[in-house]
Every structure is written in structure tokens, then in C-alpha cells.
Design an enzyme around this catalytic site. Structure first.
Site, PDB file in Angstrom:
ATOM      1  N   HIS A 237      -3.453  -5.313   0.015  1.00  0.00           N
ATOM      2  CA  HIS A 237      -2.908  -5.830   1.273  1.00  0.00           C
ATOM      3  C   HIS A 237      -2.947  -7.362   1.253  1.00  0.00           C
ATOM      4  O   HIS A 237      -3.931  -7.970   1.683  1.00  0.00           O
ATOM      5  CB  HIS A 237      -3.721  -5.316   2.462  1.00  0.00           C
ATOM      6  CG  HIS A 237      -3.559  -3.855   2.735  1.00  0.00           C
ATOM      7  ND1 HIS A 237      -2.740  -3.377   3.733  1.00  0.00           N
ATOM      8  CD2 HIS A 237      -4.103  -2.765   2.135  1.00  0.00           C
ATOM      9  CE1 HIS A 237      -2.783  -2.051   3.751  1.00  0.00           C
ATOM     10  NE2 HIS A 237      -3.610  -1.655   2.783  1.00  0.00           N
TER      11      HIS A 237
ATOM     12  N   GLU B  52      -1.595  -9.427   3.139  1.00  0.00           N
ATOM     13  CA  GLU B  52      -1.563 -10.044   4.471  1.00  0.00           C
ATOM     14  C   GLU B  52      -2.942 -10.460   4.956  1.00  0.00           C
ATOM     15  O   GLU B  52      -3.066 -11.370   5.789  1.00  0.00           O
ATOM     16  CB  GLU B  52      -0.932  -9.089   5.498  1.00  0.00           C
ATOM     17  CG  GLU B  52      -1.736  -7.841   5.835  1.00  0.00           C
ATOM     18  CD  GLU B  52      -1.443  -6.655   4.938  1.00  0.00           C
ATOM     19  OE1 GLU B  52      -1.716  -5.507   5.342  1.00  0.00           O
ATOM     20  OE2 GLU B  52      -0.945  -6.881   3.820  1.00  0.00           O
TER      21      GLU B  52
ATOM     22  N   CYS C 124       0.834  -1.198   0.000  1.00  0.00           N
ATOM     23  CA  CYS C 124       0.000   0.000   0.000  1.00  0.00           C
ATOM     24  C   CYS C 124       0.879   1.262   0.000  1.00  0.00           C
ATOM     25  O   CYS C 124       1.445   1.612  -1.019  1.00  0.00           O
ATOM     26  CB  CYS C 124      -0.960  -0.029   1.191  1.00  0.00           C
ATOM     27  SG  CYS C 124      -2.328   1.137   1.042  1.00  0.00           S
TER      28      CYS C 124
END
Length: 637
Positions: free
Chosen positions: A526, A528, A399
Site C-alpha cells: 500500500h 498510499e 493490493c
């Protein structure tokens, strides 16, 4: 439908989320479909405007909901896809009731906490509990975590709602687990049960009686302490479970299973679990826990962030690194670096801190620059990106990390010295990063590009695409207000910064990759958020592999891990094999007196193996390639 409510005692933040997730893990391992609900008693509509220092990270779901980080625990533990309604807040409930009142749904009645607010809570829970979270089948069990602590004034409407709810769904369908802290003061060394007694007394005074008491403690508590809690809290000793501090959270479901939680829930909720299949329950968790204990090799990853004083600010990033490292039999050593301390201003004011942070960065094996908002610390992130690019250090930007990498490249490669983001400098003449049309200034909540979006890979060579398995598209979750300015894309690509992924309209840049670098990748999304303990996120896996010098051998194997690498074997074996590989290569290329170099017979060339060595998927083939000193000279991954 069965419900398990998890409440907290006098002190919050004792791991209710992990314990609630573990309940779901145990039940799912027995073949049941499980969903979960997190209740946060604050008035905020969602977690989107939270400070990372107060509540930790904001977790984003597929549908774009910004929710509490505990929902990330649920998704990772249960491997399910939750929705915005799986997170309930006081603000959502009151807004729902007020909207109904404005429409006249209550027919002129006085709207009160009881029954209107409590009824709205119960109806919400029942409706969400029926929503599929994995496939199309309806869940059989719903795990509900009530945030805060019993006795908090803001949580009282929810406590009252569940007092009524236990009768609404009948006793055999409702189970209450109460999590409480058992402190161990160093002065006395004796476990104190008063906090547990007090919170249970408060809970019972509200009309709820715990079926299980889960005691969180630093060390295991003895039978005498459990007996004392049993006597004062009106439960059997078998219903008192101690969860002490463990080496990893993967051990929590296993410890709960050892304490008979599955048998208790099976009987208490009449689940009809086939107990003969218990031997196979949680086997993957046992393997995961064992590997987390036996792994010895270490990989140092520097996380250059803006909120590093509170590690929960990067909870999902930390978990994603752990998942990837464990997959390749490595223990992650996370080094948190405050990006502000890398800036030249710090060098002038606090030179000792400046040099300490830079030393930690230089000693790391890989660099990760996560997301964030605002101008603070941006220059430090940019300098970290520059160091990773120039020194050939494996790098992953997420990001804001992607935006920092683009700005750095424009400044130092393209020579655009005033390149910047309009978030940092709205008046910049060269806005490499600009705000998106969706961003409505003046209103902060829910105005970003949120949720799962499709990224299309460009038709060019890409390491990150290979890590994903060479798909044409990939779906990942987003949370950002700013994007790379499309006007500079062509210029950046000409100088070696490839935009290998875009949105479906090919206007928004999603993934960058630097040519001729061991691993320099950044994503606007993102990754994750979708990482799982047994399914690590590809960008994170690439970072760990590159940090160990094993990325190319992994790609050469078709992006598959060798059986030895994912086994429980000690990582020392890798080090020994690497040493033997290097020694063999040195001996093969060494000129001995009275001998002539015969590359064709030895199979060794100056550019790597000559193609005669098999690249078998077996350990033996992998180790043969490594020993021959070819393109797989390192121990196979």
C-alpha cells in the site's frame, strides 16, 4: 515533557484529528520535536477488524499495527513514524491491567477503574511520549487526541485519568484544547453556541477546564459569538478560535497561526520558542496552501472500489492522489465508482446505473483500483482492469487491485477462463491468487502480512523502478492475506505481464508492470501509507503524470519536476505552451509552395527530435524541447 490534550464536544467527527495534527505542525515548525497519541475509547484491541463503513480506512504503521485513520493525519502532517503504542484503546488498557492482575502484580488487591485503570492510562501516555518518532531524539511535546465526545460513558476512565494527569505533570506542562461545533441553522442563520456551552460544562464537571476552545463552523463566526462563548465558558475571547470550512486542510495550521496559537502555547507551556524566527515558520505550508488555491488544470481519476459510499474508507488513497496531483500543478477530480455496478449482473437488473458507472469510467483520465476484502464487487474490479489494459488507460492497482489485474490477464490473455482467487472461489481449478501461510482462518485480527517489508526490484527495465529513483530495494507497508500464486508467474511473464518486484525471498510477487502500455502498474503493498504532502508516493505520481500524457517527459528529465511546473504559475500557462508546441510542430512539418523540406536544418524528424536539442533542466531548455516537437513535445513537468 509538554502535553497538549485535544477533546471533542457534543458532536464527534468535526475534524479533531486535523486540528490536533495542526497543533503539532505549528509546534514542529518552531523547531520542536513532536509526537502524538490517539486514544479510541472502544473495546477493540486495534482497528484491524473495523468495517470501512463505520470507521473509515484502517491505517497501517511500520511495525504492522492496524490503527485509526487519524494516525495517518499525524504522520502526514508531522512527517514522523509512529508506533503501535501511539494508538491507545480501551481494549489495550483493560488487557494490560487484566494480565497484570493474573500475574499477581496487584498483590491481591481489588482491581478497580480508579486507580488501576486510570494509572495504567497515565503510565502508558508518559512512556509513549518519550519514544522517538523521528531519528533518535526524544520528543519535547506530545499531542494527545481523545476520541469520542465528552460525556460518553466509554470515555469516562480516560477523562478521569487526565484529570489526575494534569496534577501529575504540573500545570505548566499540560494544556487542554476543546473542539466543539458551532452550528448555523439555515432557518435562523444565527450561530448557536449552546452545544459548546453544554460540552464545556460537562468537561468542567469532570474536573478539566479548557485552555483553548476551538470552534468548528461552516462559516467564520463574529466577535459577538466569540464573546458569548468566552462569557459562558470562562475563557478569554483570545482563547476562542474559529476554524471554519476551508478550501483545503493545508489552511488549518495557517488559520490557527493567525489566531495566535503559537504565542499562546509558548506562554502557556513555557516552550521558550524563538519568536524572531516566526517569519520562516510554516513557509512550506503557505506555499502548499497557495498552490492548492491557484491550480486550475484538472485530472480525472476514477477510484473503482467496494466501499465508495463512505469516502473515508479510502482516506489515504485520496490524500496520496492529492499529493501527487498537487506536485505537478493539477487539481484532482476524484470519481468514485462502485465496482459492483460495473458487473454484468447489474446490467441486467439496473441497466441505467450500469451505463452511468461505465460512462464515468470511460471519461476518466486514469483508473485506480484500491484494496479490499471479500468477493463482493471483485468481478467489477476485474472488468475495470481489463478496460484499462485494452484501451491503454493509465492504471494503478493496489493490493486487491493487483490481484484483480493478474486474474484478468490470466483469463483474457492466457485463456484461463476459470482463473480466480481462493478468497472468491476456494474450489477454483486455477487459483491465480492464494492465501498465505500466515493467514490463520477463524481468527481475523492481526493475522495478515502487515507493516513495512522490503521489495527487491528485478534486473529488468521498469518504469516504476525509475519513478522510485532506480533503487535496488524499496520499503513499503503491507496489509493483505492473499498473494499471487508463484506457479503461474513464468506463464504470465511470457505473455507480457512483468513481475518487476518481489519480496526478499523472491517468492512473493510485489509489483507488476505491463509491457507496451502507457502506465499499467500494480503493487501488493500500500504505497498510499507513506505518501506525504511534500513527498508524493512514486506509484501515484506516475499515475497522475501518465494520465496527463507527461510521464515520459518526466522520466527523460531524470524523474525531476521543472521549476515552472512546481511554481505557483497558473496551469493555464501549460495549456498555452502545449498549444504553441503543437502549432509549431504542425508548421515545421507543413510543406509550403516553393519550399523544400529540410529536416537537417529544422531539427525535426518523423521519429522525434534528432538529438541536437539540449535537454537542459532549465525552463528555457525544457520549453525549447517542447516547441521543437521532439520527445518532450508536451509542456515539461
Amino acid at each position: 515533557m509538554k502535553y497538549v490534550l485535544v477533546t471533542g464536544g457534543v458532536i464527534s467527527g468535526v475534524g479533531k484529528g486535523v486540528i490536533a495534527s495542526s497543533f503539532g505542525t505549528l509546534l514542529k515548525s518552531c523547531g520542536l520535536d513532536v509526537t502524538s497519541i490517539k486514544i479510541d475509547p472502544y473495546i477493540n484491541i486495534d482497528a484491524g477488524t473495523f468495517s470501512p463503513y463505520e470507521h473509515g480506512e484502517v491505517f497501517v504503521l511500520d511495525d504492522g499495527a492496524e490503527v485509526d485513520l487519524d494516525l495517518g493525519n499525524y504522520e502526514r502532517f508531522l512527517d514522523v513514524t509512529l508506533h503501535r503504542d501511539n494508538n491507545i484503546t480501551t481494549g489495550k488498557i483493560y488487557r494490560l491491567v487484566i494480565e497484570k492482575e493474573r500475574r499477581g502484580d496487584y498483590l491481591g488487591k481489588t482491581v478497580q477503574v480508579v486507580p488501576h485503570i486510570t494509572d495504567a492510562i497515565q503510565e502508558w501516555v508518559e512512556n509513549v511520549a518519550q519514544t522517538p518518532v523521528q531519528g533518535s531524539s526524544k520528543p519535547q511535546v506530545c499531542i494527545i487526541e481523545l476520541g469520542g465526545t465528552i460525556g460518553d460513558i466509554e470515555g469516562m476512565p480516560f477523562v478521569e485519568a487526565f484529570r489526575q494527569f494534569q496534577f501529575r505533570v504540573k500545570r505548566e506542562n499540560f494544556c487542554l484544547a476543546h473542539v466543539s461545533l458551532v452550528p448555523l441553522p439555515k432557518a435562523t442563520g444565527e450561530p448557536k453556541t449552546k452545544p459548546t456551552q453544554s460540552s464545556v460544562r460537562e468537561l468542567r464537571g469532570c474536573g478539566l477546564s479548557p485552555d483553548l476552545i476551538v470552534c468548528r463552523s461552516e462559516k467564520p463566526i463574529g466577535l459577538e459569538v466569540k464573546q458569548k462563548i468566552s462569557n459562558f465558558c470562562h475563557v478569554d475571547p483570545d482563547q476562542v478560535i474559529c476554524i471554519h470550512d476551508l478550501q483545503s486542510i493545508y489552511h488549518v495550521p495557517l488559520l490557527m497561526e493567525q489566531n495566535g496559537v503559537i504565542e499562546f502555547l509558548n506562554e502557556r507551556l513555557q516552550l521558550n520558542i524563538d519568536m524572531s524566527k516566526r517569519a520562516k515558520c510554516l513557509q512550506h505550508w503557505r506555499d502548499l496552501a497557495r498552490r492548492s488555491e491557484t491550480v486550475q488544470g484538472e485530472v480525472k481519476i476514477a477510484i473503482v472500489g467496494k466501499y465508495t459510499k463512505f469516502t473515508d474508507s479510502y482516506a489515504s488513497v485520496v490524500k496520496a492522489v492529492q499529493h501527487a496531483a498537487l506536485a505537478v500543478n493539477r487539481k484532482p477530480n476524484l470519481i468514485f465508482i462502485e465496482s459492483c455496478l460495473l458487473e454484468q449482473e447489474t446490467q441486467q437488473k439496473e441497466p441505467s446505473k450500469y451505463h452511468q458507472e461505465w460512462q464515468k469510467l470511460c471519461e476518466s483520465d486514469g483508473i485506480l483500483v484500491p484494496g479490499g476484502f471479500g468477493s463482493r464487487g471483485m468481478e467489477g474490479k476485474i472488468r475495470a482492469c481489463q478496460w484499462a489494459r485494452e484501451k491503454g488507460k493509465p492504471f494503478l492497482g493496489i493490493c486487491l487491485g493487483l490481484q484483480a489485474a493478474v486474474i484478468e490477464f490470466a483469463r483474457n490473455v492466457l485463456g484461463i477462463e476459470d482463473a480466480n482467487s481462493t478468497e472468491v472461489n476456494p474450489e477454483t481449478n486455477n487459483p491465480l491468487v492464494i492465501d498465505m501461510p500466515e493467514h490463520h482462518k477463524g481468527q481475523m485480527g492481526g493475522t495478515m502480512r502487515l507493516g513495512k517489508r522490503t521489495t527487491i526490484f528485478a534486473d529488468m527495465h521498469s518504469v516504476i523502478r525509475q519513478l522510485y529513483g532506480n533503487p535496488k530495494t524499496v520499503d513499503e507497508r503491507h496489509r493483505h492475506r492473499y498473494e499471487v500464486n508463484p506457479q503461474y508467474v513464468e506463464q504470465l511473464q511470457k505473455h507480457g505481464l512483468n513481475f518487476v518486484g518481489t519480496d526478499v525471498d523472491q517468492k512473493r510477487m510485489e509489483v507488476i508492470e505491463l509491457r507496451n502500455h502507457p502506465y499499467f502498474v500494480a503493487t501488493q503493498y500500500h504505497p498510499e501509507y507513506l505518501s506525504r504532502p511534500l513527498k508524493p508516493s512514486p506509484p501515484f505520481l506516475g499515475l497522475i503524470l501518465a494520465s496527463q500524457g507527461r510521464l515520459q517527459s518526466y522520466i527523460d528529465r531524470g524523474c525531476r519536476l521543472s521549476p515552472r511546473q512546481v511554481s505557483d504559475a497558473s496551469s493555464d500557462e501549460d495549456d498555452v505552451l502545449n498549444g504553441l508546441s503543437r502549432l509549431t510542430k504542425k508548421l515545421d512539418t507543413m510543406k509550403l509552395p516553393g519550399t523544400e523540406e529540410k529536416p537537417s536544418q529544422s531539427g525535426i524528424t518523423t521519429n522525434g527530435y534528432n538529438g541536437s536539442v539540449s535537454t537542459s533542466d532549465s525552463d528555457q531548455g525544457a520549453e525549447a524541447n517542447g516547441a521543437r516537437g521532439g520527445s518532450m513535445s508536451d509542456a515539461s513537468v
